[in-house]
Motif scaffolding. Structure first.
Motif, PDB file in Angstrom:
ATOM      1  N   VAL A 260       0.827  -1.193   0.000  1.00  0.00           N
ATOM      2  CA  VAL A 260       0.000   0.000   0.000  1.00  0.00           C
ATOM      3  C   VAL A 260       0.875   1.261   0.000  1.00  0.00           C
ATOM      4  O   VAL A 260       1.755   1.393   0.848  1.00  0.00           O
ATOM      5  N   PRO A 261       0.623   2.182  -0.919  1.00  0.00           N
ATOM      6  CA  PRO A 261       1.338   3.461  -0.861  1.00  0.00           C
ATOM      7  C   PRO A 261       0.786   4.317   0.285  1.00  0.00           C
ATOM      8  O   PRO A 261      -0.405   4.596   0.336  1.00  0.00           O
ATOM      9  N   ILE A 262       1.664   4.687   1.217  1.00  0.00           N
ATOM     10  CA  ILE A 262       1.295   5.549   2.344  1.00  0.00           C
ATOM     11  C   ILE A 262       2.432   6.539   2.567  1.00  0.00           C
ATOM     12  O   ILE A 262       3.584   6.130   2.717  1.00  0.00           O
ATOM     13  N   ALA A 263       2.098   7.806   2.619  1.00  0.00           N
ATOM     14  CA  ALA A 263       3.053   8.872   2.937  1.00  0.00           C
ATOM     15  C   ALA A 263       4.302   8.828   2.054  1.00  0.00           C
ATOM     16  O   ALA A 263       5.405   9.079   2.516  1.00  0.00           O
ATOM     17  N   GLY A 264       4.115   8.469   0.795  1.00  0.00           N
ATOM     18  CA  GLY A 264       5.244   8.434  -0.114  1.00  0.00           C
ATOM     19  C   GLY A 264       6.046   7.144  -0.082  1.00  0.00           C
ATOM     20  O   GLY A 264       7.024   7.011  -0.805  1.00  0.00           O
ATOM     21  N   TYR A 265       5.655   6.205   0.744  1.00  0.00           N
ATOM     22  CA  TYR A 265       6.327   4.904   0.839  1.00  0.00           C
ATOM     23  C   TYR A 265       5.358   3.821   0.396  1.00  0.00           C
ATOM     24  O   TYR A 265       4.150   4.021   0.384  1.00  0.00           O
ATOM     25  N   ILE A 266       5.897   2.653   0.084  1.00  0.00           N
ATOM     26  CA  ILE A 266       5.057   1.482  -0.155  1.00  0.00           C
ATOM     27  C   ILE A 266       5.279   0.556   1.024  1.00  0.00           C
ATOM     28  O   ILE A 266       6.387   0.063   1.233  1.00  0.00           O
ATOM     29  N   VAL A 267       4.234   0.356   1.810  1.00  0.00           N
ATOM     30  CA  VAL A 267       4.349  -0.516   2.990  1.00  0.00           C
ATOM     31  C   VAL A 267       3.886  -1.917   2.611  1.00  0.00           C
ATOM     32  O   VAL A 267       3.063  -2.093   1.711  1.00  0.00           O
ATOM     33  N   ASP A 268       4.431  -2.915   3.289  1.00  0.00           N
ATOM     34  CA  ASP A 268       4.094  -4.300   2.956  1.00  0.00           C
ATOM     35  C   ASP A 268       2.617  -4.597   3.183  1.00  0.00           C
ATOM     36  O   ASP A 268       1.929  -5.069   2.292  1.00  0.00           O
ATOM     37  N   PHE A 269       2.137  -4.319   4.394  1.00  0.00           N
ATOM     38  CA  PHE A 269       0.741  -4.586   4.739  1.00  0.00           C
ATOM     39  C   PHE A 269       0.213  -3.457   5.609  1.00  0.00           C
ATOM     40  O   PHE A 269       0.928  -2.963   6.482  1.00  0.00           O
ATOM     41  N   ALA A 270      -1.035  -3.087   5.387  1.00  0.00           N
ATOM     42  CA  ALA A 270      -1.652  -2.037   6.200  1.00  0.00           C
ATOM     43  C   ALA A 270      -3.070  -2.442   6.567  1.00  0.00           C
ATOM     44  O   ALA A 270      -3.806  -2.993   5.740  1.00  0.00           O
ATOM     45  N   CYS A 271      -3.425  -2.155   7.814  1.00  0.00           N
ATOM     46  CA  CYS A 271      -4.790  -2.317   8.303  1.00  0.00           C
ATOM     47  C   CYS A 271      -5.282  -0.911   8.629  1.00  0.00           C
ATOM     48  O   CYS A 271      -5.038  -0.400   9.727  1.00  0.00           O
ATOM     49  N   PRO A 272      -5.925  -0.251   7.669  1.00  0.00           N
ATOM     50  CA  PRO A 272      -6.315   1.145   7.868  1.00  0.00           C
ATOM     51  C   PRO A 272      -7.219   1.384   9.077  1.00  0.00           C
ATOM     52  O   PRO A 272      -7.069   2.400   9.765  1.00  0.00           O
ATOM     53  N   ASP A 273      -8.141   0.468   9.355  1.00  0.00           N
ATOM     54  CA  ASP A 273      -9.050   0.667  10.490  1.00  0.00           C
ATOM     55  C   ASP A 273      -8.313   0.765  11.819  1.00  0.00           C
ATOM     56  O   ASP A 273      -8.758   1.458  12.731  1.00  0.00           O
ATOM     57  N   GLU A 274      -7.198   0.070  11.951  1.00  0.00           N
ATOM     58  CA  GLU A 274      -6.406   0.085  13.187  1.00  0.00           C
ATOM     59  C   GLU A 274      -5.175   0.978  13.067  1.00  0.00           C
ATOM     60  O   GLU A 274      -4.381   1.054  14.009  1.00  0.00           O
ATOM     61  N   ARG A 275      -4.985   1.613  11.907  1.00  0.00           N
ATOM     62  CA  ARG A 275      -3.802   2.456  11.642  1.00  0.00           C
ATOM     63  C   ARG A 275      -2.527   1.655  11.929  1.00  0.00           C
ATOM     64  O   ARG A 275      -1.590   2.125  12.567  1.00  0.00           O
TER      65      ARG A 275
END
Length: 121
Positions: free
Chosen positions: A46-61
């Motif tokens: 997932v692209p977040i803040a200019g980075y690509i993170v491996d896995f993200a759970c948006p509901d739990e940040r």
């Protein structure tokens, strides 16, 4: 909170990375995808803040990063620390696991994720 614009090249790279997952990423993804881990909704690469993170759970940040041996080198450690600080400044919790941890003790990795967000035993 508005999203940070993602350059088209970075977005294309994230898509490519979703198709070329490491063994550890694939193993964790199979354990957490489709709300399999206590109903948590995860996304991968997932692209977040200019980075690509491996896995993200948006509901739990929550962000889960899997690291290979190259992340133990000085330059990578500094880069990862700066990246983590930036993501945490945006309100994300960042968890890092070694690939080997996922490959040899997936249950513990999943339990640690649940414990951090307050759903562990």
């Amino acid at each position: 909170m508005p999203h940070t614009p993602i350059p088209p090249l970075r977005r294309a790279n994230a898509k490519r990375m979703r198709k070329a997952m490491t063994d550890a990423e694939l193993k964790l993804w199979n354990a957490i995808r489709a709300h399999r881990l206590e109903g948590l909704g995860f996304r991968r690469q997932v692209p977040i803040a200019g980075y690509i993170v491996d896995f993200a759970c948006p509901d739990e940040r929550l962000i889960v990063e899997l690291d290979g041996s190259q992340h133990a080198e000085d330059q990578a450690l500094r880069y990862d620390a700066a990246r983590t600080a930036r993501l945490e400044a945006d309100g994300w919790i960042v968890l890092r696991f070694w690939n080997d941890d996922v490959l040899t003790d997936l249950d513990h990795v999943c339990l640690h994720i649940l414990t951090v967000i307050g759903r562990g035993r």
